[in-house]
Design an enzyme around this catalytic site. Structure first.
Site, PDB file in Angstrom:
ATOM      1  N   ASP A  51       7.415  -0.081 -12.195  1.00 14.30           N
ATOM      2  CA  ASP A  51       6.895  -1.092 -11.281  1.00 14.30           C
ATOM      3  C   ASP A  51       6.036  -0.362 -10.247  1.00 14.30           C
ATOM      4  OD1 ASP A  51       6.294  -2.991  -9.440  1.00 14.30           O
ATOM      5  OD2 ASP A  51       8.352  -3.700  -9.148  1.00 14.30           O
TER       6      ASP A  51
ATOM      7  N   LYS B  74      -0.566  -6.032  -5.343  1.00 10.69           N
ATOM      8  CA  LYS B  74      -1.020  -5.492  -4.055  1.00 10.69           C
ATOM      9  C   LYS B  74      -2.449  -4.916  -4.099  1.00 10.69           C
ATOM     10  CE  LYS B  74       3.523  -5.567  -2.148  1.00 10.69           C
ATOM     11  NZ  LYS B  74       4.827  -5.304  -2.693  1.00 10.69           N
TER      12      LYS B  74
ATOM     13  N   TYR C 295      13.147  -3.072  -5.392  1.00  9.49           N
ATOM     14  CA  TYR C 295      12.736  -4.475  -5.326  1.00  9.49           C
ATOM     15  C   TYR C 295      11.598  -4.697  -6.308  1.00  9.49           C
ATOM     16  CZ  TYR C 295      10.768  -8.818  -3.373  1.00  9.49           C
ATOM     17  OH  TYR C 295      10.294 -10.098  -3.187  1.00  9.49           O
TER      18      TYR C 295
HETATM   19  C1  LIG Z   1       5.753  -6.341  -3.426  1.00  9.94           C
HETATM   20  C2  LIG Z   1       6.440  -5.879  -4.654  1.00  9.94           C
HETATM   21  C3  LIG Z   1       6.684  -6.743  -5.729  1.00  9.94           C
HETATM   22  C4  LIG Z   1       6.422  -8.219  -5.649  1.00  9.94           C
HETATM   23  O1  LIG Z   1       5.078  -8.511  -5.499  1.00  9.94           O
HETATM   24  P1  LIG Z   1       4.675  -9.950  -4.869  1.00  9.94           P
HETATM   25  O2  LIG Z   1       3.186  -9.963  -4.997  1.00  9.94           O
HETATM   26  O3  LIG Z   1       5.190  -9.949  -3.476  1.00  9.94           O
HETATM   27  O4  LIG Z   1       5.333 -10.972  -5.715  1.00  9.94           O
HETATM   28  C5  LIG Z   1       7.207  -6.221  -6.889  1.00  9.94           C
HETATM   29  N1  LIG Z   1       7.500  -4.914  -6.984  1.00  9.94           N
HETATM   30  C6  LIG Z   1       7.308  -4.059  -5.971  1.00  9.94           C
HETATM   31  C7  LIG Z   1       7.617  -2.621  -6.157  1.00  9.94           C
HETATM   32  C8  LIG Z   1       6.804  -4.519  -4.764  1.00  9.94           C
HETATM   33  O5  LIG Z   1       6.660  -3.684  -3.734  1.00  9.94           O
END
Ligand SMILES: *Cc1c(COP(=O)(O)O)cnc(C)c1O
Length: 430
Positions: free
Chosen positions: A240, A268, A145
């Site tokens: 990511d 995060k 994701y």
């Molecule tokens: C949470 C998450 C996102 C998206 O971040 P948001 O701040 O919720 O838009 C993208 N990549 C990973 C791996 C994530 O866990």
């Protein structure tokens, strides 16, 4: 479980004015068939709901709260910055300090651009990769994701796995057409796609430790092979690290596994609990971004002083006290190792995956090494597990395909409370 009258009443009101009553789907507790809790406050490793029930929290805002909730120094930093003005729409020294700090922690981040969420970070990183390479296609992995970017809502993980369909309505076919899907921990699937589309792939984007289909660690050689395949093809490798960044090591998964991606995305932890994301990496690539280059990307609140101050304070506390990493890694070993043993003693039916301070208990024999094996999990049993834990005063992720997050504020006693409740669960008190 204590009373939930106030949460129930709030949920009823919320559904009148917010789609599904929540601002992010996982909060609705739909995947565990319960009504959501509405939280009121949090401190350290504990959260308290609207009815006054307190729980040991393993959601941690889905990762950001690595120091625990309401850490005094972070609150003070945000407060001091806010007192000087909430937003200017002009450059500040805080942004320079933040980018310098990110580069000091993550050497591949030669240039960093701040945004407001992980979603914005991955969206912008893809645009930069396409602008730099002049190629359109991207490769992502099923079950990974990367936020709700249209082109990445294809075989995505996390909240989407809880629903009926792994993909989203409202994403045009043309948007999804440039997204090629590979299988996690299967470098051959990437090799085959690159061979099928020579000179067309701008980037391979991957969670270096997958954490949105539950935690799925990279097998030895997987990330190394991705690096080599990208180098051979001219595609960029994007890590990511929105979850793994500043968590699995000060320099994230790329430090832990010793791989240097071309671009990385963060979020995060980076914001200390405020809405922040960042993307960056190789100087020559990031120089395509406006105002230097032709790839447009902007943000009214990007690099917001309050967010920068809070996020930077959290990163500095992490940087200055390596004992924090030792603590959360040891707690991770205790929690996930303990769960592994308890589950094993209870007989077949579950397996545990973990890397450092994040991990998942899957209700399947396992091993879970990709999306297909994760999907074999018994989500009904996870729902019973979640409810059992909640009854014991423990708040886990309200869905099978998510991680449990440890923080500096958790103690051995907190972990042992989970293990004791797990013993009860597997002793047949489901
Ligand atoms: C949470 C998450 C996102 C998206 O971040 P948001 O701040 O919720 O838009 C993208 N990549 C990973 C791996 C994530 O866990």
């Amino acid at each position: 479980m204590g009373k939930t009258d106030k949460s129930r009443a709030l949920y009823a009101r919320a559904q009148e004015v917010i789609p599904g009553g929540v601002n992010s789907p996982a909060r609705a507790f739909g995947a565990v068939g319960m009504e959501p809790l509405f939280l009121e406050r949090a401190e350290g490793a504990r959260v308290t709901d609207a009815d006054g029930n307190s729980y040991i929290d393993f959601i941690g805002s889905w990762g950001p709260m690595i120091l625990g909730h309401a850490r005094a120094e972070v609150l003070a930093a945000a407060g001091e910055a806010a007192a000087k003005g909430m937003s200017f729409g002009a450059a500040t020294e805080l942004e320079v300090q933040m980018a310098e700090l990110v580069r000091a922690l993550v050497p591949s981040m030669e240039l960093t651009r701040m945004v407001n969420s992980g979603t914005e970070a991955t969206m912008s990183a893809l645009r930069a990769a396409r602008g730099f390479t002049g190629r359109d296609k991207i490769i992502k992995f099923s079950g990974c994701y990367h936020g709700h970017v249209d082109a990445l809502l294809v075989k995505a993980g996390s909240g989407l796995l809880a629903g009926a369909s792994p993909d989203s309505a409202g994403v045009s076919a043309s948007c999804a057409a440039d997204t090629l899907i590979a299988s996690y921990n299967d470098a051959d699937s990437v090799r085959a796609l690159l061979k099928e589309h020579p000179g067309e792939v701008a980037a391979v984007i991957v969670e270096p430790v997958a954490a949105n289909m539950g935690v799925v660690p990279p097998e030895p050689g997987f990330l190394e092979t991705l690096r080599a395949l990208c180098d051979g093809d001219g595609a960029l490798l994007i890590f990511d690290e929105v979850i793994t960044g500043f968590r699995l090591a000060p320099g994230g998964a790329q430090e832990r596994y010793g791989i240097r991606p071309d671009l990385s995305t963060f979020g995060k932890i980076l914001g200390g609990g405020l809405p922040v994301g960042a993307y960056g990496g190789r100087k020559d690539v990031m120089e395509v971004v406006a105002p230097l280059g032709p790839v447009y990307q902007a943000g009214t609140l990007s690099g917001n002083p309050v967010s920068m101050a809070a996020g930077m304070k959290q990163l500095l506390l992490l940087k200055e006290d390596p004992g924090i990493y030792a603590h959360i890694e040891a707690l991770g070993a205790r929690l996930f190792g303990g769960l592994t043993q308890i589950a094993r003693r209870a007989g077949a039916g579950c397996c545990v995956n973990a890397v450092g301070s994040i991990g998942s208990l899957f209700f399947t024999d396992g091993p879970v090494r990709d999306f297909a094996s994760a999907m074999r999990s018994d989500t009904g049993r996870y729902a019973r597990w979640f409810a059992h834990m909640l009854g014991a005063g423990i708040l886990l992720a309200p869905a099978q395909f998510e991680a449990a997050f440890l923080s500096a504020a958790h103690t051995e006693a907190d972990v042992d409370a989970v293990l004791a409740a797990a013993e009860d669960f597997f002793a047949g008190k489901e």
